[in-house]
Design a protein around this motif. Structure first.
Motif, mmCIF file in Angstrom:
data_model
loop_
_atom_site.group_PDB
_atom_site.id
_atom_site.type_symbol
_atom_site.label_atom_id
_atom_site.label_comp_id
_atom_site.label_asym_id
_atom_site.label_seq_id
_atom_site.Cartn_x
_atom_site.Cartn_y
_atom_site.Cartn_z
ATOM 1 N N LYS A 168 -3.732 16.434 8.984
ATOM 2 C CA LYS A 168 -4.798 17.439 8.784
ATOM 3 C C LYS A 168 -4.273 18.644 7.997
ATOM 4 C CE LYS A 168 -5.903 17.365 13.244
ATOM 5 N NZ LYS A 168 -6.619 17.626 14.519
ATOM 6 N N LYS A 169 -3.308 18.362 7.123
ATOM 7 C CA LYS A 169 -2.738 19.364 6.217
ATOM 8 C C LYS A 169 -2.454 18.676 4.883
ATOM 9 C CE LYS A 169 -0.455 21.965 9.924
ATOM 10 N NZ LYS A 169 0.843 22.469 10.451
ATOM 11 N N GLU A 170 -2.441 19.456 3.824
ATOM 12 C CA GLU A 170 -2.176 18.866 2.514
ATOM 13 C C GLU A 170 -0.700 18.491 2.387
ATOM 14 O OE1 GLU A 170 -2.377 19.880 -2.277
ATOM 15 O OE2 GLU A 170 -3.103 21.354 -0.802
ATOM 16 N N VAL A 171 -0.444 17.239 2.057
ATOM 17 C CA VAL A 171 0.920 16.779 1.769
ATOM 18 C C VAL A 171 1.104 16.836 0.258
ATOM 19 C CG1 VAL A 171 2.516 14.836 1.891
ATOM 20 C CG2 VAL A 171 1.038 15.355 3.841
ATOM 21 N N VAL A 172 1.980 17.728 -0.174
ATOM 22 C CA VAL A 172 2.178 17.945 -1.606
ATOM 23 C C VAL A 172 3.071 16.862 -2.196
ATOM 24 C CG1 VAL A 172 2.997 19.574 -3.345
ATOM 25 C CG2 VAL A 172 1.936 20.424 -1.239
ATOM 26 N N GLU A 173 4.120 16.513 -1.470
ATOM 27 C CA GLU A 173 5.044 15.467 -1.919
ATOM 28 C C GLU A 173 5.357 14.554 -0.738
ATOM 29 O OE1 GLU A 173 8.577 17.099 -3.606
ATOM 30 O OE2 GLU A 173 7.497 18.471 -4.947
ATOM 31 N N ALA A 174 5.620 13.298 -1.046
ATOM 32 C CA ALA A 174 6.015 12.343 -0.002
ATOM 33 C C ALA A 174 7.046 11.400 -0.582
ATOM 34 C CB ALA A 174 4.805 11.572 0.517
ATOM 35 N N GLU A 175 8.249 11.501 -0.067
ATOM 36 C CA GLU A 175 9.346 10.682 -0.584
ATOM 37 C C GLU A 175 9.794 9.696 0.488
ATOM 38 O OE1 GLU A 175 13.950 11.180 -2.210
ATOM 39 O OE2 GLU A 175 12.794 12.916 -1.515
ATOM 40 N N VAL A 176 9.862 8.421 0.102
ATOM 41 C CA VAL A 176 10.366 7.413 1.030
ATOM 42 C C VAL A 176 11.863 7.612 1.174
ATOM 43 C CG1 VAL A 176 10.630 4.947 1.445
ATOM 44 C CG2 VAL A 176 8.551 5.802 0.378
ATOM 45 N N ARG A 177 12.346 7.672 2.419
ATOM 46 C CA ARG A 177 13.743 7.963 2.677
ATOM 47 C C ARG A 177 14.581 6.703 2.737
ATOM 48 N NH1 ARG A 177 14.651 13.051 4.580
ATOM 49 N NH2 ARG A 177 16.346 12.424 5.951
ATOM 50 N N LEU A 204 0.831 -1.200 0.000
ATOM 51 C CA LEU A 204 0.000 0.000 0.000
ATOM 52 C C LEU A 204 0.869 1.256 0.000
ATOM 53 C CD1 LEU A 204 -3.129 0.314 0.109
ATOM 54 C CD2 LEU A 204 -2.894 0.702 2.565
ATOM 55 N N MET A 205 1.912 1.257 0.847
ATOM 56 C CA MET A 205 2.756 2.433 1.022
ATOM 57 C C MET A 205 3.752 2.631 -0.129
ATOM 58 S SD MET A 205 1.810 4.016 3.789
ATOM 59 C CE MET A 205 0.171 3.598 3.171
ATOM 60 N N GLU A 206 3.828 1.698 -1.045
ATOM 61 C CA GLU A 206 4.681 1.873 -2.224
ATOM 62 C C GLU A 206 4.024 2.791 -3.254
ATOM 63 O OE1 GLU A 206 5.297 -2.146 -3.379
ATOM 64 O OE2 GLU A 206 7.109 -2.397 -2.155
ATOM 65 N N ASP A 207 2.763 3.129 -3.029
ATOM 66 C CA ASP A 207 2.017 4.019 -3.923
ATOM 67 C C ASP A 207 2.043 5.423 -3.320
ATOM 68 O OD1 ASP A 207 -0.286 5.519 -5.019
ATOM 69 O OD2 ASP A 207 -0.767 3.632 -6.027
ATOM 70 N N GLU A 208 2.726 6.376 -3.969
ATOM 71 C CA GLU A 208 2.893 7.724 -3.415
ATOM 72 C C GLU A 208 1.552 8.429 -3.249
ATOM 73 O OE1 GLU A 208 5.176 11.990 -4.207
ATOM 74 O OE2 GLU A 208 5.227 10.416 -5.735
ATOM 75 N N GLY A 260 9.970 11.720 3.863
ATOM 76 C CA GLY A 260 10.191 13.153 3.833
ATOM 77 C C GLY A 260 8.973 13.759 3.156
ATOM 78 N N ALA A 261 8.144 14.487 3.903
ATOM 79 C CA ALA A 261 6.886 15.000 3.364
ATOM 80 C C ALA A 261 6.933 16.514 3.248
ATOM 81 C CB ALA A 261 5.727 14.574 4.269
ATOM 82 N N LYS A 262 6.578 17.021 2.081
ATOM 83 C CA LYS A 262 6.458 18.468 1.897
ATOM 84 C C LYS A 262 5.015 18.850 2.210
ATOM 85 C CE LYS A 262 8.821 20.496 -1.305
ATOM 86 N NZ LYS A 262 9.301 21.011 -2.626
ATOM 87 N N VAL A 263 4.850 19.623 3.296
ATOM 88 C CA VAL A 263 3.520 19.959 3.809
ATOM 89 C C VAL A 263 3.160 21.393 3.434
ATOM 90 C CG1 VAL A 263 2.120 20.190 5.894
ATOM 91 C CG2 VAL A 263 3.820 18.359 5.727
ATOM 92 N N LYS A 264 1.924 21.570 2.981
ATOM 93 C CA LYS A 264 1.439 22.896 2.589
ATOM 94 C C LYS A 264 0.621 23.490 3.722
ATOM 95 C CE LYS A 264 -1.014 25.231 -1.207
ATOM 96 N NZ LYS A 264 -1.752 25.008 -2.475
#
Length: 331
Positions: free
Chosen positions: A32-41, A16-20, A61-65
């Motif tokens: 409870k915030k939009e995650v724009v990008e999520a990169e497995v470290r 499941l978690m292999e799907d970004e 590593g999540a880029k949060v908006k």
């Protein structure tokens, strides 16, 4: 009604978690915030199976908006476990993440600040008497008088040293869907587990009509259920946990027998102690009686001596004192 793979299984959760797209959906709901990008470290998947625990970890590593449109990087430590474990295991892993130079901010960071971190715990067990299925543990700052300090915060120095946590108790989901997070977590709700096969969840697909992100998750789990390799890996997990359950059951039964034997020995010990006290009391009484008899004998002998000195006959003395003729004559 459709049958999807149960994501409580490590192998299904990993799939499941292999799907970004799914990762962003889950993390957005949790934060409870939009995650724009999520990169497995690096070292993203750690499936630690030892002794009593299977602990599955993924680092993102999540880029949060934010609401003002700005974005920033957040380190997400997501840990999933089937069984209860000591918090030491979580602390050890957390300590390793704090110490990892890779988790320091790279750009414009002369002070060496760390990336803000959020820990997420997906637990297959309950935590004490806490009834809320999802618990948010947030840090705050206070002055000496206990007043909350907000000016100047968040600060990168403070954020480098403390973190927030999100604790999900999967057994407490119980089909409740009151918000977006509970809707996303509904695929983990074990009350939907098939009665005859716990590897399968029974889902009413119509519940998610119009929700493209949830339908994407459902279809991913549907594909997992049809994957022969994944099903075989789930069988291996079942065998592994069955062995653990059998061992733990044997240990519990052994501990119960030992406890019962200890209680019996303690009870017998108390009885022996009580009997010892009674014997001691009886011994003291016998000793007292012996002393009284000895005193009475001395009085009788003294009286017999006086009688003999006053010229009373041996037969009369014997009659009065109940002494034998030989005892009187020896006086």
């Amino acid at each position: 009604m459709i049958h999807i793979a149960n994501p409580i299984y490590d192998i299904v959760f990993k799939y499941l978690m292999e799907d970004e797209r799914i990762v962003k959906t889950l993390l957005s709901a949790l934060l409870k915030k939009e995650v724009v990008e999520a990169e497995v470290r690096k070292h993203e998947y750690t499936n630690g199976r030892r002794d009593k625990i299977s602990m599955f970890r993924i680092d993102f590593g999540a880029k949060v908006k934010e609401a003002d449109g700005s974005t920033h990087l957040v380190l997400i430590e997501l840990q999933k476990t089937w069984l209860e474990t000591e918090t030491l295991r979580f602390r050890q892993y957390l300590g390793a993440q704090y110490a990892d130079p890779e988790n320091m901010q790279k750009d414009n960071n002369p002070m060496g600040y760390g990336i803000p971190m959020v820990t997420v715990y997906l637990l297959g067990h309950k935590v004490g008497d806490i009834e809320e299925p999802v618990l948010y543990v947030s840090h705050k700052s206070y002055d000496y008088d206990g007043k909350e300090v907000t000016k100047g915060l968040p600060d990168p120095f403070v954020e480098s040293l403390v973190h927030d946590s999100i604790i999900v108790q999967i057994p407490r989901l119980h089909g409740n869907v009151n918000n977006r997070l509970e809707e996303v977590l509904s695929v983990f709700d074990q009350t939907r587990k098939d009665r005859h096969n716990r590897q399968v969840m029974n889902i009413d697909e119509s519940e998610y009509d119009g929700d493209e992100e949830m339908m994407h998750i459902i279809h991913r789990l549907l594909a997992a259920a049809a994957d022969a390799k994944l099903r075989q890996d789930m069988n291996v997990e079942d065998e592994y946990f069955l062995a653990i359950e059998n061992r733990d059951t044997a240990i519990m039964q052994r501990d119960k027998r030992i406890k019962e034997q200890d209680e019996l020995l303690e009870e017998q010990g108390q009885k022996l102690e009580e009997q010892g006290q009674k014997l001691e009391e009886q011994g003291q009484k016998l000793e007292e009686q012996g002393q009284k008899l000895e005193e009475q004998g001395n009085i009788i002998l003294s009286s017999a001596k006086m009688m003999k000195a006053n010229g009373m006959s041996v037969s009369e003395i014997c009659s009065i004192t109940q002494l034998s003729k030989e005892e009187v004559e020896r006086l």
